[in-house]
Design a protein around this motif. Structure first.
Motif, PDB file in Angstrom:
ATOM      1  N   TYR A  18       0.963  -1.272   0.092  1.00  0.00           N
ATOM      2  CA  TYR A  18      -0.011  -0.119   0.020  1.00  0.00           C
ATOM      3  C   TYR A  18       0.917   1.193  -0.106  1.00  0.00           C
ATOM      4  O   TYR A  18       1.916   1.119   0.351  1.00  0.00           O
ATOM      5  CB  TYR A  18      -0.853  -0.064   1.206  1.00  0.00           C
ATOM      6  N   PHE A  19       0.291   2.462  -0.151  1.00  0.00           N
ATOM      7  CA  PHE A  19       1.089   3.587  -0.362  1.00  0.00           C
ATOM      8  C   PHE A  19       0.305   4.894   0.122  1.00  0.00           C
ATOM      9  O   PHE A  19      -0.792   5.182  -0.067  1.00  0.00           O
ATOM     10  CB  PHE A  19       1.276   3.832  -1.974  1.00  0.00           C
ATOM     11  N   THR A  20       1.106   5.077   1.374  1.00  0.00           N
ATOM     12  CA  THR A  20       0.470   6.246   2.097  1.00  0.00           C
ATOM     13  C   THR A  20       1.015   7.703   1.611  1.00  0.00           C
ATOM     14  O   THR A  20       0.356   8.636   1.851  1.00  0.00           O
ATOM     15  CB  THR A  20       0.949   6.252   3.525  1.00  0.00           C
ATOM     16  N   GLY A  21       2.135   7.858   0.801  1.00  0.00           N
ATOM     17  CA  GLY A  21       2.680   8.982   0.491  1.00  0.00           C
ATOM     18  C   GLY A  21       3.256   9.910   1.859  1.00  0.00           C
ATOM     19  O   GLY A  21       3.644  10.894   1.616  1.00  0.00           O
ATOM     20  N   ILE A  22       2.986   9.309   2.989  1.00  0.00           N
ATOM     21  CA  ILE A  22       3.695   9.892   4.237  1.00  0.00           C
ATOM     22  C   ILE A  22       5.082   9.413   4.069  1.00  0.00           C
ATOM     23  O   ILE A  22       5.300   8.146   4.226  1.00  0.00           O
ATOM     24  CB  ILE A  22       2.861   9.792   5.292  1.00  0.00           C
ATOM     25  N   PRO A  23       6.199  10.236   4.715  1.00  0.00           N
ATOM     26  CA  PRO A  23       7.657   9.577   4.668  1.00  0.00           C
ATOM     27  C   PRO A  23       7.581   8.689   6.027  1.00  0.00           C
ATOM     28  O   PRO A  23       6.847   8.911   7.008  1.00  0.00           O
ATOM     29  CB  PRO A  23       8.244  10.729   4.925  1.00  0.00           C
ATOM     30  N   CYS A  24       8.372   7.730   5.793  1.00  0.00           N
ATOM     31  CA  CYS A  24       8.575   6.665   6.964  1.00  0.00           C
ATOM     32  C   CYS A  24       9.233   7.327   8.104  1.00  0.00           C
ATOM     33  O   CYS A  24      10.001   8.416   7.936  1.00  0.00           O
ATOM     34  CB  CYS A  24       8.972   5.380   6.414  1.00  0.00           C
ATOM     35  N   ASN A  25       9.756   6.730   9.075  1.00  0.00           N
ATOM     36  CA  ASN A  25      10.686   7.131  10.125  1.00  0.00           C
ATOM     37  C   ASN A  25      11.967   7.628   9.627  1.00  0.00           C
ATOM     38  O   ASN A  25      12.402   8.490  10.054  1.00  0.00           O
ATOM     39  CB  ASN A  25      10.739   5.933  11.435  1.00  0.00           C
ATOM     40  N   ARG A  26      12.320   6.885   8.441  1.00  0.00           N
ATOM     41  CA  ARG A  26      13.634   7.316   7.793  1.00  0.00           C
ATOM     42  C   ARG A  26      13.523   8.143   6.919  1.00  0.00           C
ATOM     43  O   ARG A  26      14.731   8.588   6.097  1.00  0.00           O
ATOM     44  CB  ARG A  26      14.545   5.969   7.428  1.00  0.00           C
ATOM     45  N   GLY A  27      12.294   8.490   6.626  1.00  0.00           N
ATOM     46  CA  GLY A  27      12.155   9.665   5.636  1.00  0.00           C
ATOM     47  C   GLY A  27      11.835   9.257   4.213  1.00  0.00           C
ATOM     48  O   GLY A  27      12.002   9.850   3.247  1.00  0.00           O
ATOM     49  N   HIS A  28      11.663   7.744   3.993  1.00  0.00           N
ATOM     50  CA  HIS A  28      11.388   7.737   2.596  1.00  0.00           C
ATOM     51  C   HIS A  28       9.909   7.503   2.194  1.00  0.00           C
ATOM     52  O   HIS A  28       9.005   7.314   3.260  1.00  0.00           O
ATOM     53  CB  HIS A  28      11.839   5.733   2.531  1.00  0.00           C
ATOM     54  N   ILE A  29       9.755   8.036   1.252  1.00  0.00           N
ATOM     55  CA  ILE A  29       8.300   8.135   0.485  1.00  0.00           C
ATOM     56  C   ILE A  29       8.240   7.067  -0.334  1.00  0.00           C
ATOM     57  O   ILE A  29       8.734   7.104  -1.635  1.00  0.00           O
ATOM     58  CB  ILE A  29       7.798   9.452  -0.165  1.00  0.00           C
TER      59      ILE A  29
END
Ligand SMILES: [Zn+2]
Length: 192
Positions: A18-29
């Protein structure tokens, strides 16, 4: 491609990502795995684990297992090796060189040629491997002992009297200090 934008929806529809478009904890989109996390983070972690694993010397059991795997899957292993890009191969060589500096110090072009010229044609693959292992042993001892170990040709390859061969039984691992003492004794002979 359309991905669900949250995990609940992905679970409900059976989607793997799935794709949220929100960066993860490490900043990956990036895509996230429904049964996992950010795919970019997962890639990074795999790489770290892999690199760690590669740095450790292989156990005898692992070497045996690799050998058995190769015997069973020769064609596939060869096909994979042939499919590798030159860049990949070069990167791998570079890395191997960095991890095994002593092995390559012994192999400057002059020495390489000298070794080649002193290697008899009838030498077997096992004997070649035995010699390679001596260079690795010197490297290992250097690491452990904090003193440099080198591979010495018992009968020097180049000397006014006799010419030694680059063969396992003419090689031994000694400290650099011992090696220097020896070449001082042989004074006029080029050190090898
Ligand atoms: Zn991430």
């Amino acid at each position: 491609m359309d991905y669900p934008n949250n995990r609940a929806e992905a679970k409900a529809t059976g989607a793997k990502f799935y794709f949220t478009g929100i960066p993860c904890n490490r900043g990956h989109i990036a895509l996230r795995k429904t049964k996992g996390s950010c795919v970019q983070c997962m890639k990074e972690d795999w790489k770290i684990d892999n690199d760690k694993r590669k740095e450790k010397p292989k156990s005898e059991a692992a070497k045996e297992a690799a050998k058995r795997y190769y015997e069973r899957n020769k064609d596939a292993v060869k096909a994979r090796a042939n499919a590798r890009s030159t860049t990949d191969v070069n990167n791998y060589k570079k890395k191997y060189k960095e991890l095994n500096p002593e092995l390559y110090k012994a192999l400057t072009s002059v020495r390489k040629r000298r070794h080649r010229n002193a290697t008899p044609k009838w030498i077997t693959a096992e004997q070649k491997l035995a010699m390679r292992n001596l260079y690795l042993k010197a490297q290992e001892l250097t690491k452990i002992a904090g003193e440099r170990y080198v591979v010495d040709h018992i009968i020097p390859l180049i000397s006014p009297e006799v010419c030694g061969l680059h063969v396992p039984w003419n090689l031994r691992v000694i400290t650099q200090e011992e090696n220097l003492k020896k070449s001082n004794k042989l004074l006029d002979t080029p050190k090898e």
